[in-house]
Design a protein around this motif. Structure first.
Motif, PDB file in Angstrom:
ATOM      1  N   LYS A   6       1.165   2.861  -6.392  1.00  0.00           N
ATOM      2  CA  LYS A   6       0.877   1.984  -5.349  1.00  0.00           C
ATOM      3  C   LYS A   6       1.411   2.970  -4.060  1.00  0.00           C
ATOM      4  O   LYS A   6       0.692   2.788  -2.974  1.00  0.00           O
ATOM      5  CB  LYS A   6       1.666   0.730  -4.989  1.00  0.00           C
ATOM      6  CG  LYS A   6       0.692  -0.652  -5.722  1.00  0.00           C
ATOM      7  CD  LYS A   6       1.879  -1.766  -5.592  1.00  0.00           C
ATOM      8  CE  LYS A   6       1.964  -2.278  -4.352  1.00  0.00           C
ATOM      9  NZ  LYS A   6       2.836  -3.499  -4.312  1.00  0.00           N
ATOM     10  N   CYS A  48       0.327  -5.019   2.157  1.00  0.00           N
ATOM     11  CA  CYS A  48       1.764  -4.462   2.780  1.00  0.00           C
ATOM     12  C   CYS A  48       1.706  -3.585   3.834  1.00  0.00           C
ATOM     13  O   CYS A  48       2.505  -3.885   4.713  1.00  0.00           O
ATOM     14  CB  CYS A  48       2.185  -3.718   1.497  1.00  0.00           C
ATOM     15  SG  CYS A  48       2.256  -4.555  -0.117  1.00  0.00           S
ATOM     16  N   LYS A  51       1.180  -5.924   6.948  1.00  0.00           N
ATOM     17  CA  LYS A  51       2.574  -6.540   6.984  1.00  0.00           C
ATOM     18  C   LYS A  51       3.512  -5.785   7.882  1.00  0.00           C
ATOM     19  O   LYS A  51       4.189  -6.263   8.544  1.00  0.00           O
ATOM     20  CB  LYS A  51       2.907  -7.142   5.821  1.00  0.00           C
ATOM     21  CG  LYS A  51       4.128  -8.041   5.815  1.00  0.00           C
ATOM     22  CD  LYS A  51       4.534  -8.755   4.394  1.00  0.00           C
ATOM     23  CE  LYS A  51       5.882  -9.466   4.726  1.00  0.00           C
ATOM     24  NZ  LYS A  51       6.168  -9.991   3.185  1.00  0.00           N
ATOM     25  N   SER A  82       7.324   0.618   2.909  1.00  0.00           N
ATOM     26  CA  SER A  82       6.621  -0.762   3.300  1.00  0.00           C
ATOM     27  C   SER A  82       5.725  -1.032   1.863  1.00  0.00           C
ATOM     28  O   SER A  82       5.255  -2.011   1.743  1.00  0.00           O
ATOM     29  CB  SER A  82       5.590  -0.544   4.292  1.00  0.00           C
ATOM     30  OG  SER A  82       4.296   0.192   3.702  1.00  0.00           O
ATOM     31  N   ILE A  83       5.898  -0.093   1.040  1.00  0.00           N
ATOM     32  CA  ILE A  83       5.014  -0.508  -0.270  1.00  0.00           C
ATOM     33  C   ILE A  83       5.907  -0.667  -1.570  1.00  0.00           C
ATOM     34  O   ILE A  83       5.817  -1.430  -2.554  1.00  0.00           O
ATOM     35  CB  ILE A  83       3.912   0.878  -0.612  1.00  0.00           C
ATOM     36  CG1 ILE A  83       2.906   0.950   0.343  1.00  0.00           C
ATOM     37  CG2 ILE A  83       3.607   0.545  -2.259  1.00  0.00           C
ATOM     38  CD1 ILE A  83       2.066  -0.060   0.501  1.00  0.00           C
ATOM     39  N   ASP A  85       9.427  -1.237  -3.705  1.00  0.00           N
ATOM     40  CA  ASP A  85      10.466  -2.156  -3.928  1.00  0.00           C
ATOM     41  C   ASP A  85      11.788  -1.564  -3.442  1.00  0.00           C
ATOM     42  O   ASP A  85      12.688  -1.964  -2.679  1.00  0.00           O
ATOM     43  CB  ASP A  85      10.568  -2.996  -4.972  1.00  0.00           C
ATOM     44  CG  ASP A  85       9.731  -3.969  -5.371  1.00  0.00           C
ATOM     45  OD1 ASP A  85       9.091  -4.647  -4.315  1.00  0.00           O
ATOM     46  OD2 ASP A  85       9.198  -4.141  -6.474  1.00  0.00           O
TER      47      ASP A  85
END
Length: 143
Positions: A6, A48, A51, A82-83, A85
């Motif tokens: 991701k 994401c 956001k 931003s992507i 965790d």
């Protein structure tokens, strides 16, 4: 630190948009086709990024996505954060903060915290413009 697919795809998506800033809005399908990434996966990633306010978007026939800043104003660190965790090297550090019941007695915490700080500083020192030009990694002396 483990950057997932991701995170890697988010960087590829952002670079694709940065390379084509003059094209105005770019459709998700166009980027998916160019990058060889599934639309479904990109939809999740773009959610994401939106956001985090890293993209502008518009709907309709001429709709799509575009950067809302210059490539030099985006860091790899902010995009990955931003992507992903957690970019920390160990689970007991989250967002730069030590979060462990045993931290006071753990002799390794300062080392892990320093590694986290170094990693974030490095990723925050690289911009989309740096990745586009590649100059940062070109050797000046090739002898």
């Amino acid at each position: 630190m483990n950057v997932t697919s991701k995170g890697r795809y988010a960087l590829r998506f952002m670079l694709d948009l940065a390379q084509r800033q003059e094209d105005d809005y770019v459709s998700l399908k166009t980027v998916a086709d160019r990058q060889g990434i599934s639309m479904k996966y990109l939809e999740m990633i773009v959610g994401c990024l939106k956001k985090a306010e890293l993209l502008d978007s518009t709907r309709g026939k001429e709709g799509g996505y575009r950067l809302n800043r210059e490539p030099a104003d985006y860091t790899v660190g902010e995009i990955l954060r931003s992507i992903e965790d957690n970019l920390a090297p160990v689970a007991c550090i989250k967002d730069g903060v030590v979060q462990c019941d045993h931290a006071a007695a753990c002799q390794t915490v300062p080392m892990w915290k320093e590694l986290d700080d170094i990693t974030n500083a490095y990723l925050d020192a690289i911009t989309l413009a740096d990745l586009l030009s590649g100059d940062k990694w070109r050797s000046v002396d090739k002898t």
